[in-house]
Design a protein around this motif. Structure first.
Motif, PDB file in Angstrom:
ATOM      1  N   LEU A 119       0.856  -1.775  -0.285  1.00  0.00           N
ATOM      2  CA  LEU A 119      -0.165  -0.224   0.152  1.00  0.00           C
ATOM      3  C   LEU A 119       1.261   1.047   0.028  1.00  0.00           C
ATOM      4  CD1 LEU A 119      -2.552   1.156   0.023  1.00  0.00           C
ATOM      5  CD2 LEU A 119      -2.910   1.412   3.283  1.00  0.00           C
ATOM      6  N   GLN A 120       0.276   2.144  -1.067  1.00  0.00           N
ATOM      7  CA  GLN A 120       1.452   3.398  -1.175  1.00  0.00           C
ATOM      8  C   GLN A 120       0.618   4.256  -0.775  1.00  0.00           C
ATOM      9  OE1 GLN A 120       3.252   2.765  -5.267  1.00  0.00           O
ATOM     10  NE2 GLN A 120       3.929   0.949  -4.301  1.00  0.00           N
ATOM     11  N   GLY A 121       1.280   5.469  -0.220  1.00  0.00           N
ATOM     12  CA  GLY A 121       0.764   7.361   0.236  1.00  0.00           C
ATOM     13  C   GLY A 121       1.219   8.284  -0.535  1.00  0.00           C
ATOM     14  N   VAL A 122       0.501   9.475  -0.358  1.00  0.00           N
ATOM     15  CA  VAL A 122       1.305  10.231  -1.337  1.00  0.00           C
ATOM     16  C   VAL A 122       0.788  10.973  -0.154  1.00  0.00           C
ATOM     17  CG1 VAL A 122       2.185  12.342  -2.141  1.00  0.00           C
ATOM     18  CG2 VAL A 122       2.276   9.830  -3.100  1.00  0.00           C
ATOM     19  N   PHE A 123       1.519  12.517   0.677  1.00  0.00           N
ATOM     20  CA  PHE A 123       0.488  13.397   1.388  1.00  0.00           C
ATOM     21  C   PHE A 123       1.081  14.932   1.343  1.00  0.00           C
ATOM     22  CE2 PHE A 123      -0.565   9.764   3.875  1.00  0.00           C
ATOM     23  CZ  PHE A 123      -2.156   9.487   3.408  1.00  0.00           C
ATOM     24  N   ALA A 124       0.196  16.172   1.101  1.00  0.00           N
ATOM     25  CA  ALA A 124       1.344  16.964   1.089  1.00  0.00           C
ATOM     26  C   ALA A 124       1.582  17.279   2.732  1.00  0.00           C
ATOM     27  CB  ALA A 124      -0.160  17.754   0.874  1.00  0.00           C
ATOM     28  N   GLY A 125       3.061  18.036   2.607  1.00  0.00           N
ATOM     29  CA  GLY A 125       3.456  18.378   3.777  1.00  0.00           C
ATOM     30  C   GLY A 125       3.648  19.805   4.420  1.00  0.00           C
ATOM     31  N   LYS A 126       3.590  20.267   5.171  1.00  0.00           N
ATOM     32  CA  LYS A 126       3.688  21.902   5.550  1.00  0.00           C
ATOM     33  C   LYS A 126       4.964  22.353   5.471  1.00  0.00           C
ATOM     34  CE  LYS A 126       3.310  23.557  10.855  1.00  0.00           C
ATOM     35  NZ  LYS A 126       2.682  22.969  12.217  1.00  0.00           N
ATOM     36  N   ILE A 127       5.462  23.527   5.555  1.00  0.00           N
ATOM     37  CA  ILE A 127       5.593  24.950   5.456  1.00  0.00           C
ATOM     38  C   ILE A 127       5.474  25.631   6.600  1.00  0.00           C
ATOM     39  CG2 ILE A 127       7.017  27.000   3.923  1.00  0.00           C
ATOM     40  CD1 ILE A 127       5.816  25.818   1.780  1.00  0.00           C
ATOM     41  N   ALA A 128       6.880  25.827   7.767  1.00  0.00           N
ATOM     42  CA  ALA A 128       6.542  26.110   8.894  1.00  0.00           C
ATOM     43  C   ALA A 128       7.870  27.115   8.686  1.00  0.00           C
ATOM     44  CB  ALA A 128       6.728  25.591  10.737  1.00  0.00           C
ATOM     45  N   TYR A 129       7.707  28.349   7.729  1.00  0.00           N
ATOM     46  CA  TYR A 129       9.234  29.531   8.006  1.00  0.00           C
ATOM     47  C   TYR A 129       9.558  30.373   9.683  1.00  0.00           C
ATOM     48  CZ  TYR A 129       8.239  30.326   2.956  1.00  0.00           C
ATOM     49  OH  TYR A 129       8.120  29.864   0.871  1.00  0.00           O
ATOM     50  N   PRO A 130       8.615  30.548  10.087  1.00  0.00           N
ATOM     51  CA  PRO A 130       9.316  31.044  11.393  1.00  0.00           C
ATOM     52  C   PRO A 130       9.978  29.494  12.144  1.00  0.00           C
ATOM     53  CG  PRO A 130       7.226  31.529  10.912  1.00  0.00           C
ATOM     54  CD  PRO A 130       7.278  30.738  10.155  1.00  0.00           C
ATOM     55  N   THR A 153       7.181  35.052   4.504  1.00  0.00           N
ATOM     56  CA  THR A 153       8.298  33.680   5.355  1.00  0.00           C
ATOM     57  C   THR A 153       7.778  34.151   6.913  1.00  0.00           C
ATOM     58  OG1 THR A 153       9.711  35.649   5.070  1.00  0.00           O
ATOM     59  CG2 THR A 153       9.968  33.490   4.240  1.00  0.00           C
ATOM     60  N   SER A 154       6.617  35.223   6.530  1.00  0.00           N
ATOM     61  CA  SER A 154       6.026  35.222   8.141  1.00  0.00           C
ATOM     62  C   SER A 154       5.335  34.307   8.442  1.00  0.00           C
ATOM     63  CB  SER A 154       5.699  36.318   8.172  1.00  0.00           C
ATOM     64  OG  SER A 154       4.538  36.540   7.536  1.00  0.00           O
ATOM     65  N   GLY A 155       4.934  33.351   7.800  1.00  0.00           N
ATOM     66  CA  GLY A 155       3.826  32.494   7.047  1.00  0.00           C
ATOM     67  C   GLY A 155       4.073  30.642   7.719  1.00  0.00           C
ATOM     68  N   THR A 156       2.881  30.164   8.358  1.00  0.00           N
ATOM     69  CA  THR A 156       3.158  28.838   8.134  1.00  0.00           C
ATOM     70  C   THR A 156       1.889  28.193   7.797  1.00  0.00           C
ATOM     71  OG1 THR A 156       4.161  28.919  10.936  1.00  0.00           O
ATOM     72  CG2 THR A 156       2.902  26.999   9.763  1.00  0.00           C
ATOM     73  N   TYR A 157       2.002  27.532   6.155  1.00  0.00           N
ATOM     74  CA  TYR A 157       1.251  27.146   5.832  1.00  0.00           C
ATOM     75  C   TYR A 157       1.006  25.534   5.947  1.00  0.00           C
ATOM     76  CZ  TYR A 157       2.636  31.616   3.761  1.00  0.00           C
ATOM     77  OH  TYR A 157       2.973  32.700   3.751  1.00  0.00           O
ATOM     78  N   GLU A 158      -0.263  24.687   6.037  1.00  0.00           N
ATOM     79  CA  GLU A 158      -0.525  23.373   6.021  1.00  0.00           C
ATOM     80  C   GLU A 158      -1.104  23.066   5.197  1.00  0.00           C
ATOM     81  OE1 GLU A 158      -1.712  19.930   9.134  1.00  0.00           O
ATOM     82  OE2 GLU A 158      -0.874  22.036  10.404  1.00  0.00           O
ATOM     83  N   PHE A 159      -0.710  22.120   4.102  1.00  0.00           N
ATOM     84  CA  PHE A 159      -1.496  20.987   2.867  1.00  0.00           C
ATOM     85  C   PHE A 159      -1.820  20.093   3.410  1.00  0.00           C
ATOM     86  CE2 PHE A 159       2.162  23.955   2.018  1.00  0.00           C
ATOM     87  CZ  PHE A 159       1.209  25.444   1.346  1.00  0.00           C
ATOM     88  N   THR A 160      -1.688  19.137   4.167  1.00  0.00           N
ATOM     89  CA  THR A 160      -2.209  17.707   4.352  1.00  0.00           C
ATOM     90  C   THR A 160      -3.670  18.067   5.041  1.00  0.00           C
ATOM     91  OG1 THR A 160       0.326  18.080   6.259  1.00  0.00           O
ATOM     92  CG2 THR A 160      -1.541  15.668   6.514  1.00  0.00           C
ATOM     93  N   ASP A 161      -4.256  16.343   4.237  1.00  0.00           N
ATOM     94  CA  ASP A 161      -5.544  16.448   4.176  1.00  0.00           C
ATOM     95  C   ASP A 161      -5.554  15.456   5.217  1.00  0.00           C
ATOM     96  OD1 ASP A 161      -7.812  15.329   3.342  1.00  0.00           O
ATOM     97  OD2 ASP A 161      -7.865  16.067   1.343  1.00  0.00           O
ATOM     98  N   TRP A 162      -6.289  16.055   6.383  1.00  0.00           N
ATOM     99  CA  TRP A 162      -5.944  14.920   7.165  1.00  0.00           C
ATOM    100  C   TRP A 162      -7.188  14.020   6.996  1.00  0.00           C
ATOM    101  CZ3 TRP A 162      -2.601  14.672  10.660  1.00  0.00           C
ATOM    102  CH2 TRP A 162      -0.981  15.421  10.430  1.00  0.00           C
ATOM    103  N   GLN A 163      -8.400  14.484   6.385  1.00  0.00           N
ATOM    104  CA  GLN A 163      -9.505  13.112   5.866  1.00  0.00           C
ATOM    105  C   GLN A 163      -8.546  11.778   4.970  1.00  0.00           C
ATOM    106  OE1 GLN A 163     -11.848  12.796   7.222  1.00  0.00           O
ATOM    107  NE2 GLN A 163     -11.732  10.616   6.406  1.00  0.00           N
TER     108      GLN A 163
END
Length: 175
Positions: A119-130, A153-163
């Protein structure tokens, strides 16, 4: 009741967070779950598990060398168990690159690995510049600029689809 091992390789903690969500889901499904970082895996205990799930993040376009050493040294044992692998990367924020078949990092993993996960999966991660030092913040910002991602660069961006993470855990539970 399956005895399940979740192994994670993470740089900034998002892969560990994804693994923890999966561990919670699998525990609720009745599995006995242990979770450990790749650096702390006791390989002599691997045969005691019924199922093994490995999750690994990408940094600067690559999985860590330790991941390949581990899966290539233990591919026969991994193949003898019910098993799964997922990769976490920011490229997967794009719909056309968020499946095992379309994600370049999953494809590269499958080419370089002796292990071919069930079983293989791919998930988007997160960028936490600070949270990054100057070098990482600058490099990641450049990569995001090139790939049309967030560059503030002042932001944090979460791309993970938790569902999707929970759905993957349910699919793994069914193995």
């Amino acid at each position: 009741m399956s005895k399940t091992l979740i192994i994670y390789s993470t740089v900034d903690g998002q892969t560990k967070a994804i693994c923890q969500t999966m561990a919670d889901e699998l525990s609720q499904a009745g599995e006995i779950v242990s979770m450990v970082s790749l650096a702390e895996v006791e390989t002599d205990t691997l045969p005691t598990f019924d199922k093994i799930l490995v999750g690994a993040s990408i940094r600067y376009g690559k999985h860590r060398p330790e991941l390949y050493r581990f899966v290539n040294n233990h591919h026969a044992l991994l193949n003898a168990k019910k098993n799964a692998f997922f990769t976490v990367n920011v490229v997967a924020r794009k719909p056309e690159k968020n499946t095992p078949e379309t994600n370049p990092y999953m494809q590269k993993f499958l080419q370089l690995s002796l292990w071919q996960p069930q079983l293989q999966g791919v998930f988007a991660g997160k960028i936490a510049y600070p949270n990054y030092g100057l070098f990482d913040r600058s490099m990641i910002r450049l990569i995001m600029w090139i790939t049309k991602g967030p560059t503030d660069t002042s932001g944090t961006y979460e791309f993970t689809d938790w569902q999707r993470v929970k759905t993957f855990a349910a699919e793994f539970a069914e193995l």
